[in-house]
Write a protein that holds these residues in place. Sequence first.
Motif, short mmCIF file in Angstrom:
data_model
loop_
_atom_site.label_atom_id
_atom_site.label_comp_id
_atom_site.label_asym_id
_atom_site.label_seq_id
_atom_site.Cartn_x
_atom_site.Cartn_y
_atom_site.Cartn_z
N VAL A 31 0.86 -1.18 0.00
CA VAL A 31 0.00 0.00 0.00
C VAL A 31 0.90 1.23 0.00
O VAL A 31 1.87 1.31 0.76
N PHE A 32 0.58 2.18 -0.87
CA PHE A 32 1.32 3.44 -0.94
C PHE A 32 0.42 4.56 -0.47
O PHE A 32 -0.71 4.69 -0.96
N GLY A 33 0.90 5.37 0.43
CA GLY A 33 0.13 6.51 0.91
C GLY A 33 0.14 7.65 -0.09
O GLY A 33 0.86 7.61 -1.10
N PRO A 34 -0.64 8.70 0.18
CA PRO A 34 -0.78 9.81 -0.78
C PRO A 34 0.51 10.61 -0.99
O PRO A 34 0.65 11.27 -2.02
N ALA A 35 1.45 10.54 -0.08
CA ALA A 35 2.69 11.30 -0.23
C ALA A 35 3.75 10.52 -1.02
O ALA A 35 4.83 11.04 -1.30
N THR A 36 3.45 9.28 -1.39
CA THR A 36 4.42 8.44 -2.11
C THR A 36 4.66 9.00 -3.51
O THR A 36 3.72 9.33 -4.22
N THR A 37 5.92 9.06 -3.91
CA THR A 37 6.24 9.53 -5.26
C THR A 37 5.99 8.42 -6.27
O THR A 37 6.03 7.23 -5.93
N THR A 38 5.77 8.82 -7.50
CA THR A 38 5.59 7.84 -8.57
C THR A 38 6.88 7.04 -8.75
O THR A 38 6.84 5.85 -9.05
N ARG A 39 8.01 7.69 -8.55
CA ARG A 39 9.30 6.99 -8.65
C ARG A 39 9.35 5.83 -7.65
O ARG A 39 9.80 4.74 -7.96
N ARG A 40 8.88 6.06 -6.45
CA ARG A 40 8.87 5.02 -5.41
C ARG A 40 7.94 3.87 -5.83
O ARG A 40 8.28 2.70 -5.67
N VAL A 41 6.76 4.21 -6.36
CA VAL A 41 5.83 3.18 -6.83
C VAL A 41 6.51 2.36 -7.92
O VAL A 41 6.45 1.12 -7.91
N TYR A 42 7.17 3.03 -8.86
CA TYR A 42 7.87 2.31 -9.93
C TYR A 42 8.94 1.39 -9.36
O TYR A 42 9.01 0.21 -9.72
N ASP A 43 9.77 1.92 -8.48
CA ASP A 43 10.88 1.13 -7.93
C ASP A 43 10.39 -0.12 -7.21
O ASP A 43 10.98 -1.19 -7.33
N VAL A 44 9.29 -0.01 -6.47
CA VAL A 44 8.80 -1.12 -5.67
C VAL A 44 7.91 -2.07 -6.49
O VAL A 44 8.03 -3.29 -6.37
N SER A 68 -11.05 8.70 -12.04
CA SER A 68 -10.44 9.77 -11.25
C SER A 68 -9.67 9.27 -10.04
O SER A 68 -9.48 10.01 -9.07
N SER A 69 -9.21 8.02 -10.07
CA SER A 69 -8.45 7.51 -8.93
C SER A 69 -6.94 7.68 -9.11
O SER A 69 -6.17 7.32 -8.22
N GLY A 70 -6.49 8.22 -10.26
CA GLY A 70 -5.08 8.51 -10.44
C GLY A 70 -4.33 7.56 -11.35
O GLY A 70 -3.10 7.61 -11.43
N LYS A 71 -5.03 6.68 -12.06
CA LYS A 71 -4.36 5.71 -12.93
C LYS A 71 -3.52 6.41 -14.01
O LYS A 71 -2.35 6.10 -14.19
N GLY A 77 2.52 10.34 -15.50
CA GLY A 77 3.24 11.34 -14.73
C GLY A 77 3.18 12.69 -15.38
O GLY A 77 2.26 13.02 -16.12
N GLU A 78 4.20 13.48 -15.08
CA GLU A 78 4.31 14.83 -15.64
C GLU A 78 5.79 15.12 -15.85
O GLU A 78 6.64 14.32 -15.47
N GLN A 79 6.09 16.27 -16.42
CA GLN A 79 7.47 16.58 -16.79
C GLN A 79 8.43 16.45 -15.61
O GLN A 79 9.47 15.81 -15.72
N LYS A 80 8.07 17.02 -14.47
CA LYS A 80 8.99 17.00 -13.33
C LYS A 80 8.92 15.72 -12.52
O LYS A 80 9.79 15.47 -11.68
N SER A 81 7.90 14.92 -12.76
CA SER A 81 7.74 13.66 -12.03
C SER A 81 7.19 12.61 -12.98
O SER A 81 5.99 12.37 -13.04
N PRO A 82 8.08 11.96 -13.77
CA PRO A 82 7.61 11.00 -14.77
C PRO A 82 6.90 9.81 -14.13
O PRO A 82 7.20 9.41 -13.01
N GLY A 83 5.95 9.25 -14.88
CA GLY A 83 5.18 8.12 -14.40
C GLY A 83 5.82 6.78 -14.74
O GLY A 83 6.95 6.71 -15.21
N ILE A 84 5.06 5.73 -14.49
CA ILE A 84 5.54 4.36 -14.69
C ILE A 84 6.00 4.14 -16.13
O ILE A 84 7.06 3.55 -16.37
N ILE A 85 5.23 4.60 -17.11
CA ILE A 85 5.57 4.34 -18.52
C ILE A 85 6.89 5.00 -18.90
O ILE A 85 7.80 4.31 -19.40
#
Length: 163
Positions: A31-44, A68-71, A77-85
């Motif tokens: 489980v990842f909390g709301p403060a978790t970065t996308t980078r952390r989600v990717y790494d784990v 609207s759950s954030g998929k 992601g966005e420019q400063k915080s890239p997503g999983i892809i």
Amino acid sequence: NKGDEVAWYADGDNMVRNEYNPSIAYAFDKVFGPATTTRRVYDVAAQHVVSGAMEGINGTVFAYGVTSSGKTHTMHGEQKSPGIIPLAVKDVFSIIQDTPGREFLLRVSYLEIYNEVINDLLDPTGQNLRIREDAQGTYVEGIKEEVVLSPAHALSLIASGEG
């Protein structure tokens, strides 16, 4: 930030609890909390799938959830915080660069499954496609596959599928 109420909260690394009735809880692998970065989600949750795929193991990173759950944000992601892809694409090309004794053929397909209907996002004529299976494995019949030679090319194809 929009004033919406939080109905669920992360209780540790593996549990989600209901804000209004904490006896209602669900257990997950992670489980990842709301403060978790996308980078952390990717790494784990995704990096091992990408590295396994580069060793020939089939893998899928699948985003599932209510509207609207954030998929989309998590995946793109966005420019400063890239997503999983974009993180996965970067890793794929890094692995290719770090493995000079091996040849790779990298192809990109992009599909949507919505209400059990498969649509090809790279080819608008590819609607209501079928899943097939043969001696080589499972595949989507008629899906467009583009050979890619760079991260920018792969990401541009994915961006074109969003339009």
